[in-house]
Design a protein around this motif. Structure first.
Motif, PDB file in Angstrom:
ATOM      1  N   GLN A   5     -31.107 100.959  -9.524  1.00  0.00           N
ATOM      2  CA  GLN A   5     -29.797 100.138  -9.000  1.00  0.00           C
ATOM      3  C   GLN A   5     -29.030 100.778  -7.780  1.00  0.00           C
ATOM      4  OE1 GLN A   5     -27.666  98.127 -11.911  1.00  0.00           O
ATOM      5  NE2 GLN A   5     -29.063  96.930 -12.532  1.00  0.00           N
ATOM      6  N   GLU A   6     -29.055 102.222  -8.233  1.00  0.00           N
ATOM      7  CA  GLU A   6     -28.095 103.413  -7.458  1.00  0.00           C
ATOM      8  C   GLU A   6     -29.043 103.781  -6.333  1.00  0.00           C
ATOM      9  OE1 GLU A   6     -24.803 103.420  -7.073  1.00  0.00           O
ATOM     10  OE2 GLU A   6     -24.345 102.283  -9.024  1.00  0.00           O
ATOM     11  N   ASP A   7     -30.024 103.752  -6.437  1.00  0.00           N
ATOM     12  CA  ASP A   7     -31.210 104.378  -5.474  1.00  0.00           C
ATOM     13  C   ASP A   7     -30.877 105.897  -5.454  1.00  0.00           C
ATOM     14  OD1 ASP A   7     -33.139 104.344  -3.548  1.00  0.00           O
ATOM     15  OD2 ASP A   7     -31.932 104.048  -1.933  1.00  0.00           O
ATOM     16  N   VAL A   8     -31.092 106.181  -6.601  1.00  0.00           N
ATOM     17  CA  VAL A   8     -30.737 107.803  -6.735  1.00  0.00           C
ATOM     18  C   VAL A   8     -32.006 108.583  -6.342  1.00  0.00           C
ATOM     19  CG1 VAL A   8     -28.924 107.467  -8.344  1.00  0.00           C
ATOM     20  CG2 VAL A   8     -31.211 108.089  -9.133  1.00  0.00           C
ATOM     21  N   ASP A   9     -31.761 109.861  -5.961  1.00  0.00           N
ATOM     22  CA  ASP A   9     -32.933 110.656  -5.728  1.00  0.00           C
ATOM     23  C   ASP A   9     -33.314 111.739  -6.990  1.00  0.00           C
ATOM     24  OD1 ASP A   9     -32.754 110.295  -2.645  1.00  0.00           O
ATOM     25  OD2 ASP A   9     -30.734 111.100  -2.943  1.00  0.00           O
ATOM     26  N   ALA A  10     -32.257 111.722  -8.049  1.00  0.00           N
ATOM     27  CA  ALA A  10     -32.524 112.620  -9.103  1.00  0.00           C
ATOM     28  C   ALA A  10     -31.795 111.949 -10.168  1.00  0.00           C
ATOM     29  CB  ALA A  10     -32.277 114.067  -8.829  1.00  0.00           C
ATOM     30  N   ILE A  11     -32.333 112.294 -11.467  1.00  0.00           N
ATOM     31  CA  ILE A  11     -31.469 112.004 -12.737  1.00  0.00           C
ATOM     32  C   ILE A  11     -31.261 113.468 -13.276  1.00  0.00           C
ATOM     33  CG2 ILE A  11     -31.387 110.985 -15.092  1.00  0.00           C
ATOM     34  CD1 ILE A  11     -33.279 108.960 -13.756  1.00  0.00           C
ATOM     35  N   GLY A  12     -30.045 113.678 -13.551  1.00  0.00           N
ATOM     36  CA  GLY A  12     -29.773 114.804 -14.388  1.00  0.00           C
ATOM     37  C   GLY A  12     -29.286 114.113 -15.960  1.00  0.00           C
ATOM     38  N   LEU A  13     -29.884 114.647 -16.888  1.00  0.00           N
ATOM     39  CA  LEU A  13     -29.805 114.326 -18.329  1.00  0.00           C
ATOM     40  C   LEU A  13     -29.083 115.331 -19.138  1.00  0.00           C
ATOM     41  CD1 LEU A  13     -33.289 112.592 -19.004  1.00  0.00           C
ATOM     42  CD2 LEU A  13     -31.119 111.560 -18.461  1.00  0.00           C
ATOM     43  N   SER A  14     -28.194 115.029 -20.117  1.00  0.00           N
ATOM     44  CA  SER A  14     -27.742 116.062 -20.840  1.00  0.00           C
ATOM     45  C   SER A  14     -27.688 115.613 -22.289  1.00  0.00           C
ATOM     46  CB  SER A  14     -26.263 116.230 -20.427  1.00  0.00           C
ATOM     47  OG  SER A  14     -25.483 116.983 -21.357  1.00  0.00           O
TER      48      SER A  14
ATOM     49  N   LEU B 134     -27.841 110.857 -10.423  1.00  0.00           N
ATOM     50  CA  LEU B 134     -27.474 110.010 -11.532  1.00  0.00           C
ATOM     51  C   LEU B 134     -27.288 110.933 -12.717  1.00  0.00           C
ATOM     52  CD1 LEU B 134     -26.615 107.073 -12.791  1.00  0.00           C
ATOM     53  CD2 LEU B 134     -28.884 107.206 -13.735  1.00  0.00           C
ATOM     54  N   VAL B 135     -26.189 111.208 -13.338  1.00  0.00           N
ATOM     55  CA  VAL B 135     -25.986 111.997 -14.526  1.00  0.00           C
ATOM     56  C   VAL B 135     -25.680 111.150 -15.754  1.00  0.00           C
ATOM     57  CG1 VAL B 135     -24.646 113.878 -15.395  1.00  0.00           C
ATOM     58  CG2 VAL B 135     -25.059 113.930 -13.079  1.00  0.00           C
ATOM     59  N   ALA B 136     -26.419 111.386 -16.679  1.00  0.00           N
ATOM     60  CA  ALA B 136     -26.636 110.548 -18.244  1.00  0.00           C
ATOM     61  C   ALA B 136     -26.702 111.301 -19.115  1.00  0.00           C
ATOM     62  CB  ALA B 136     -27.773 109.513 -17.857  1.00  0.00           C
ATOM     63  N   LYS B 137     -25.906 110.840 -20.356  1.00  0.00           N
ATOM     64  CA  LYS B 137     -25.863 111.202 -21.619  1.00  0.00           C
ATOM     65  C   LYS B 137     -26.656 110.149 -22.571  1.00  0.00           C
ATOM     66  CE  LYS B 137     -23.951 113.804 -23.643  1.00  0.00           C
ATOM     67  NZ  LYS B 137     -24.119 115.022 -24.010  1.00  0.00           N
ATOM     68  N   PRO B 138     -27.985 110.285 -22.792  1.00  0.00           N
ATOM     69  CA  PRO B 138     -28.749 109.536 -23.403  1.00  0.00           C
ATOM     70  C   PRO B 138     -28.590 109.536 -24.773  1.00  0.00           C
ATOM     71  CG  PRO B 138     -30.208 111.379 -22.664  1.00  0.00           C
ATOM     72  CD  PRO B 138     -28.853 111.474 -22.252  1.00  0.00           C
ATOM     73  N   GLY B 139     -28.721 108.623 -25.529  1.00  0.00           N
ATOM     74  CA  GLY B 139     -28.551 108.799 -27.025  1.00  0.00           C
ATOM     75  C   GLY B 139     -27.196 108.472 -27.699  1.00  0.00           C
ATOM     76  N   LEU B 140     -27.155 109.006 -28.946  1.00  0.00           N
ATOM     77  CA  LEU B 140     -25.773 108.906 -29.624  1.00  0.00           C
ATOM     78  C   LEU B 140     -24.779 110.101 -29.558  1.00  0.00           C
ATOM     79  CD1 LEU B 140     -27.220 107.263 -32.764  1.00  0.00           C
ATOM     80  CD2 LEU B 140     -26.353 106.011 -30.854  1.00  0.00           C
ATOM     81  N   ASP B 141     -25.266 110.944 -28.864  1.00  0.00           N
ATOM     82  CA  ASP B 141     -24.424 112.481 -28.655  1.00  0.00           C
ATOM     83  C   ASP B 141     -23.042 111.736 -28.009  1.00  0.00           C
ATOM     84  OD1 ASP B 141     -23.504 114.677 -27.932  1.00  0.00           O
ATOM     85  OD2 ASP B 141     -25.076 115.368 -26.702  1.00  0.00           O
TER      86      ASP B 141
END
Length: 138
Positions: free
Chosen positions: A55-64, A10-17
């Motif tokens: 929910q997506e049953d991921v193995d990793a989360i990549g945050l940017s 799962l690749v995600a952009k947290p916050g208001l960026d």
């Protein structure tokens, strides 16, 4: 012989960026390398990211992140994963993160942090070496 499990990230952009060019480039590189990639889009809360990861049953989360809120948002994501019993999901990150903040983030549980200029191949190889499908014996 069972089919090899594909690593789900799962690749995600947290916050208001609101800047997502870099994360899209990384997501595409991971996809092109053979990983299954789910991109959440902009303005994700830690709760949204953790819910999607489970929910997506991921193995990793990549945050940017580029906003400077990494010291708040990254630990919150790790805290939520622990609370949901999903702390076996590997979390790695990238973006504008000052060198002096990296040791504390790694101590908190962020597996790796990639700063601007990191070659895409370095990120792909790191994922290959450090992320395994969950539930599969090492």
């Amino acid at each position: 012989m069972p089919a090899e499990s594909k690593i789900r990230i799962l690749v995600a952009k947290p916050g208001l960026d609101g800047h997502d060019r870099g994360v899209k480039v990384v997501a595409r590189a991971l996809r092109d390398a053979g990983f299954e990639v789910i991109y959440t889009g902009l303005h994700q809360t830690p709760e949204m990211i953790v819910n999607a990861a489970i929910q997506e049953d991921v193995d990793a989360i990549g945050l940017s992140i580029l906003s400077g809120a990494h010291n708040t948002l990254f630990p919150r994501i790790l805290e939520l994963l622990r609370a949901r019993g999903a702390d076996d999901i590997v979390v790695f990150a990238g973006g504008i993160i000052p060198e002096e903040d990296i040791p504390a983030l790694k101590a908190a549980g962020i597996a790796e942090i990639f700063t601007p200029g990191t070659p895409l191949g370095t990120i792909v190889e790191w994922v290959r070496r450090h992320v395994k499908p969950r539930g599969v014996a090492a």
